[in-house]
Scaffold this motif. Structure first.
Motif, PDB file in Angstrom:
ATOM      1  N   GLN A   1       0.812  -1.213   0.000  1.00  0.00           N
ATOM      2  CA  GLN A   1       0.000   0.000   0.000  1.00  0.00           C
ATOM      3  C   GLN A   1       0.852   1.273   0.000  1.00  0.00           C
ATOM      4  O   GLN A   1       1.248   1.764   1.060  1.00  0.00           O
ATOM      5  CB  GLN A   1      -0.922   0.004   1.214  1.00  0.00           C
ATOM      6  CG  GLN A   1      -2.016  -1.022   1.151  1.00  0.00           C
ATOM      7  CD  GLN A   1      -2.878  -0.846  -0.090  1.00  0.00           C
ATOM      8  OE1 GLN A   1      -3.400   0.223  -0.351  1.00  0.00           O
ATOM      9  NE2 GLN A   1      -2.983  -1.901  -0.863  1.00  0.00           N
ATOM     10  N   PRO A   2       1.146   1.852  -1.165  1.00  0.00           N
ATOM     11  CA  PRO A   2       1.974   3.076  -1.216  1.00  0.00           C
ATOM     12  C   PRO A   2       1.358   4.240  -0.444  1.00  0.00           C
ATOM     13  O   PRO A   2       2.081   4.988   0.218  1.00  0.00           O
ATOM     14  CB  PRO A   2       2.039   3.390  -2.717  1.00  0.00           C
ATOM     15  CG  PRO A   2       1.793   2.087  -3.389  1.00  0.00           C
ATOM     16  CD  PRO A   2       0.839   1.342  -2.508  1.00  0.00           C
ATOM     17  N   LEU A   3       0.030   4.407  -0.506  1.00  0.00           N
ATOM     18  CA  LEU A   3      -0.587   5.520   0.195  1.00  0.00           C
ATOM     19  C   LEU A   3      -0.375   5.404   1.703  1.00  0.00           C
ATOM     20  O   LEU A   3      -0.005   6.365   2.378  1.00  0.00           O
ATOM     21  CB  LEU A   3      -2.088   5.572  -0.106  1.00  0.00           C
ATOM     22  CG  LEU A   3      -2.904   6.551   0.742  1.00  0.00           C
ATOM     23  CD1 LEU A   3      -2.412   7.983   0.552  1.00  0.00           C
ATOM     24  CD2 LEU A   3      -4.387   6.450   0.431  1.00  0.00           C
TER      25      LEU A   3
ATOM     26  N   ALA B   1       3.133   6.096   2.676  1.00  0.00           N
ATOM     27  CA  ALA B   1       3.391   7.540   2.660  1.00  0.00           C
ATOM     28  C   ALA B   1       2.836   8.210   3.913  1.00  0.00           C
ATOM     29  O   ALA B   1       3.450   9.113   4.485  1.00  0.00           O
ATOM     30  CB  ALA B   1       2.780   8.164   1.405  1.00  0.00           C
TER      31      ALA B   1
ATOM     32  N   ARG C   1      -7.569  15.173   0.418  1.00  0.00           N
ATOM     33  CA  ARG C   1      -6.181  15.586   0.236  1.00  0.00           C
ATOM     34  C   ARG C   1      -5.933  17.044   0.623  1.00  0.00           C
ATOM     35  O   ARG C   1      -5.042  17.316   1.448  1.00  0.00           O
ATOM     36  CB  ARG C   1      -5.753  15.326  -1.215  1.00  0.00           C
ATOM     37  CG  ARG C   1      -4.283  15.619  -1.485  1.00  0.00           C
ATOM     38  CD  ARG C   1      -3.951  15.329  -2.939  1.00  0.00           C
ATOM     39  NE  ARG C   1      -2.566  15.595  -3.249  1.00  0.00           N
ATOM     40  CZ  ARG C   1      -2.056  15.526  -4.469  1.00  0.00           C
ATOM     41  NH1 ARG C   1      -2.829  15.187  -5.492  1.00  0.00           N
ATOM     42  NH2 ARG C   1      -0.782  15.791  -4.679  1.00  0.00           N
TER      43      ARG C   1
ATOM     44  N   ARG D   1       3.672  14.155  -3.734  1.00  0.00           N
ATOM     45  CA  ARG D   1       3.865  12.827  -4.320  1.00  0.00           C
ATOM     46  C   ARG D   1       2.544  12.271  -4.868  1.00  0.00           C
ATOM     47  O   ARG D   1       1.461  12.565  -4.359  1.00  0.00           O
ATOM     48  CB  ARG D   1       4.466  11.870  -3.291  1.00  0.00           C
ATOM     49  CG  ARG D   1       5.885  12.249  -2.884  1.00  0.00           C
ATOM     50  CD  ARG D   1       6.490  11.162  -2.016  1.00  0.00           C
ATOM     51  NE  ARG D   1       6.459   9.869  -2.665  1.00  0.00           N
ATOM     52  CZ  ARG D   1       7.359   9.450  -3.560  1.00  0.00           C
ATOM     53  NH1 ARG D   1       8.377  10.236  -3.902  1.00  0.00           N
ATOM     54  NH2 ARG D   1       7.248   8.254  -4.105  1.00  0.00           N
ATOM     55  N   PRO D   2       2.595  11.412  -5.912  1.00  0.00           N
ATOM     56  CA  PRO D   2       1.370  10.980  -6.606  1.00  0.00           C
ATOM     57  C   PRO D   2       0.470  10.058  -5.790  1.00  0.00           C
ATOM     58  O   PRO D   2      -0.738  10.011  -6.040  1.00  0.00           O
ATOM     59  CB  PRO D   2       1.907  10.259  -7.849  1.00  0.00           C
ATOM     60  CG  PRO D   2       3.304   9.861  -7.501  1.00  0.00           C
ATOM     61  CD  PRO D   2       3.820  10.937  -6.600  1.00  0.00           C
ATOM     62  N   GLU D   3       1.025   9.295  -4.830  1.00  0.00           N
ATOM     63  CA  GLU D   3       0.169   8.339  -4.115  1.00  0.00           C
ATOM     64  C   GLU D   3      -0.935   9.002  -3.289  1.00  0.00           C
ATOM     65  O   GLU D   3      -1.930   8.363  -2.940  1.00  0.00           O
ATOM     66  CB  GLU D   3       1.006   7.429  -3.201  1.00  0.00           C
ATOM     67  CG  GLU D   3       1.911   8.152  -2.245  1.00  0.00           C
ATOM     68  CD  GLU D   3       3.325   8.248  -2.795  1.00  0.00           C
ATOM     69  OE1 GLU D   3       4.270   8.274  -1.994  1.00  0.00           O
ATOM     70  OE2 GLU D   3       3.473   8.280  -4.033  1.00  0.00           O
ATOM     71  N   TRP D   4      -0.778  10.298  -3.005  1.00  0.00           N
ATOM     72  CA  TRP D   4      -1.802  10.982  -2.207  1.00  0.00           C
ATOM     73  C   TRP D   4      -3.116  11.137  -2.961  1.00  0.00           C
ATOM     74  O   TRP D   4      -4.155  11.400  -2.347  1.00  0.00           O
ATOM     75  CB  TRP D   4      -1.288  12.360  -1.782  1.00  0.00           C
ATOM     76  CG  TRP D   4      -0.099  12.272  -0.873  1.00  0.00           C
ATOM     77  CD1 TRP D   4       1.196  12.539  -1.194  1.00  0.00           C
ATOM     78  CD2 TRP D   4      -0.088  11.869   0.502  1.00  0.00           C
ATOM     79  NE1 TRP D   4       2.018  12.336  -0.116  1.00  0.00           N
ATOM     80  CE2 TRP D   4       1.251  11.927   0.944  1.00  0.00           C
ATOM     81  CE3 TRP D   4      -1.079  11.475   1.400  1.00  0.00           C
ATOM     82  CZ2 TRP D   4       1.625  11.601   2.243  1.00  0.00           C
ATOM     83  CZ3 TRP D   4      -0.718  11.147   2.690  1.00  0.00           C
ATOM     84  CH2 TRP D   4       0.624  11.211   3.104  1.00  0.00           C
ATOM     85  N   ARG D   5      -3.099  10.948  -4.291  1.00  0.00           N
ATOM     86  CA  ARG D   5      -4.348  11.030  -5.051  1.00  0.00           C
ATOM     87  C   ARG D   5      -5.319   9.911  -4.710  1.00  0.00           C
ATOM     88  O   ARG D   5      -6.498   9.980  -5.045  1.00  0.00           O
ATOM     89  CB  ARG D   5      -4.029  10.985  -6.552  1.00  0.00           C
ATOM     90  CG  ARG D   5      -3.166  12.158  -7.024  1.00  0.00           C
ATOM     91  CD  ARG D   5      -2.672  11.928  -8.435  1.00  0.00           C
ATOM     92  NE  ARG D   5      -1.685  12.931  -8.820  1.00  0.00           N
ATOM     93  CZ  ARG D   5      -0.852  12.807  -9.844  1.00  0.00           C
ATOM     94  NH1 ARG D   5      -0.913  11.721 -10.599  1.00  0.00           N
ATOM     95  NH2 ARG D   5       0.027  13.750 -10.126  1.00  0.00           N
ATOM     96  N   GLU D   6      -4.818   8.857  -4.041  1.00  0.00           N
ATOM     97  CA  GLU D   6      -5.665   7.715  -3.696  1.00  0.00           C
ATOM     98  C   GLU D   6      -6.502   7.960  -2.443  1.00  0.00           C
ATOM     99  O   GLU D   6      -7.297   7.097  -2.047  1.00  0.00           O
ATOM    100  CB  GLU D   6      -4.780   6.479  -3.456  1.00  0.00           C
ATOM    101  CG  GLU D   6      -3.922   6.078  -4.634  1.00  0.00           C
ATOM    102  CD  GLU D   6      -4.768   5.541  -5.779  1.00  0.00           C
ATOM    103  OE1 GLU D   6      -5.736   4.806  -5.494  1.00  0.00           O
ATOM    104  OE2 GLU D   6      -4.481   5.872  -6.940  1.00  0.00           O
TER     105      GLU D   6
END
Length: 432
Positions: A219-221, A224, A286, A396-401
């Protein structure tokens, strides 16, 4: 009966956290006034938080197998006994630092799994009470903020009026009350361990532990979240364990104003959590998350370094508290949406332990830094570091989840079918 489940868990969380917040004022003030050493103050804080993090990290498989209800009850009883022993030894005049440190370590070792056990009963309580998940996590945030309001304020007043050991006695009473609530107020059958067939009759501790770790790696999110909350937790630990007590003494304001700051921050955080519980399903997570973090963290450090009047300091803490009230509902909902019920103990233990890994050294680092550079430069440096940690990582891009799967609790799938697919729940800092 439907509301009894959630109300019981929230009540247990409230009294246990109130006891923790009272002792957070009493113990650092007792050590600093008794020894005059910021290093000793940080050392006692380390003695509490290192076992807290370590035992919590290893307690996940036990929580999932034995059940959070039983673990919560035992942890509260041990915490009450250890805190009561500290008070008794002080009354008898036999409380050297060498005796205080292991007793504080015992409190920390019990609080880790005890706190986690109560938190992971929230999804079951919400399901039993037919309460939407985001509202349940919002209400959990309200209870935590109430504890932050009542605990520090009561701790500061009692320390001034009756001394720090009386405050620690109040903490022992809160832990004992928490054990009673869990034992008698929760509905029968709630918070039980996983059936043997779900875990595997012969599945060992380390195999179950490894499933939680494998799940978290996927789980990248959530990884993070661990990084951001971990950095801010370290800085918040430095603030609460050393910087705030040293500021209270050097500024001449004393523990009463320090308790007032924390109490006002907790009170406004209750308001923020209530707003979050009411409108969380309409918010974009976010932007709310990162704006709230920037308002809740850095200003507290900077305002103490500026040496402004008390009313200005209290006003800043009030704004920081309101912003911080939005954080835990978001953090909790993201976790419960992604972690199957049978893995909540293991994944939650790993996630919170990693996010809290810097807390034991926060006080030690702050004590050493204040001794070398003085209070004001350390406050300024921590405020800047806080702003960078919460601002830069948000790109960072994972926060879009963050807004995916919202409102849906993860399915209680068997452990064999959940290799590495979802993720956990960090807490701490101004969010915890």
């Amino acid at each position: 009966m439907r509301s009894r489940s959630l109300a019981g868990v929230l009540a247990a969380i409230t009294v246990a956290l109130t006891g923790t917040r009272v002792s957070a004022i009493a113990l650092p003030w007792f050590v600093y006034v008794s020894t005059g050493s910021a290093v000793h103050t940080g050392m006692v804080a380390f003695a509490e938080m290192a076992p807290y993090v370590l035992v919590k990290a290893l307690a996940g498989p036990m929580l999932d197998r034995v059940g959070p209800r039983r673990v919560s009850w035992i942890a509260d009883v041990v915490s009450a006994a250890a805190a009561g022993t500290v008070v008794l030894l002080h009354v008898l005049g036999v409380l050297p630092l060498g005796a205080l440190v292991p007793l504080v370590a015992m409190i920390g070792a019990a609080r880790g799994p005890g706190d986690l056990a109560k938190e992971i009963m929230i999804p079951e309580a919400a399901e039993r009470g037919r309460v939407p998940l985001e509202r349940a996590t919002g209400l959990m945030g309200v209870t935590e903020r109430l504890a932050q309001t009542v605990g520090p304020a009561a701790g500061g007043v009692i320390v001034v009026a009756l001394g720090p050991m009386t405050s620690l006695g109040v903490s022992a009473g809160c832990f004992a009350l928490g054990s009673l609530i869990v034992a008698w107020a929760l509905p029968r059958g709630m918070g039980q361990g996983a059936p043997a067939r779900a875990e595997g009759e012969r599945e060992g501790y380390w195999r179950r532990f490894g499933k939680g770790a494998a799940f978290l790696r996927g789980q990248p999110l959530l990884l993070a979240l661990i990084v951001v909350v971990g950095v801010t937790n370290l800085l918040d630990a430095a603030f609460s364990q050393v910087l705030a007590p040293v500021w209270a003494k050097e500024s001449g304001h004393g523990p009463a104003v320090a308790g007032l700051n924390s109490g006002v921050m907790g009170l406004t955080a209750v308001g923020g959590s209530l707003v979050a519980a009411a409108v969380a399903h309409r918010m974009r997570r976010r932007p709310v998350f990162f704006v709230a973090f920037l308002l809740a963290g850095p200003p507290r450090f900077l305002i103490l370094a500026a040496d402004l009047p008390v009313w200005g300091i209290v006003a800043v803490f009030a704004v920081s508290g309101f912003a911080g009230g939005f954080l835990n509902p978001i953090l909790g909902a993201i976790t419960y949406e992604r972690v199957p019920r049978g893995l909540l103990g293991r994944v939650g233990a790993l996630q919170t332990s990693l996010a809290w890994a810097g807390i034991p050294v926060g006080g030690l680092l702050a004590g050493a830094a204040v001794s070398l550079a003085g209070l004001a430069p350390v406050l300024l440096a921590c405020g800047v570091a806080y702003a960078l940690a919460t601002g830069v990582t948000g790109l960072r891009p994972e926060w879009r989840e963050m807004d995916r799967r919202r409102g849906r609790s993860a399915t209680p799938a068997p452990a064999e079918s959940t290799g590495a697919a979802l993720g956990p729940q960090p807490r701490g800092g101004v969010s915890g």
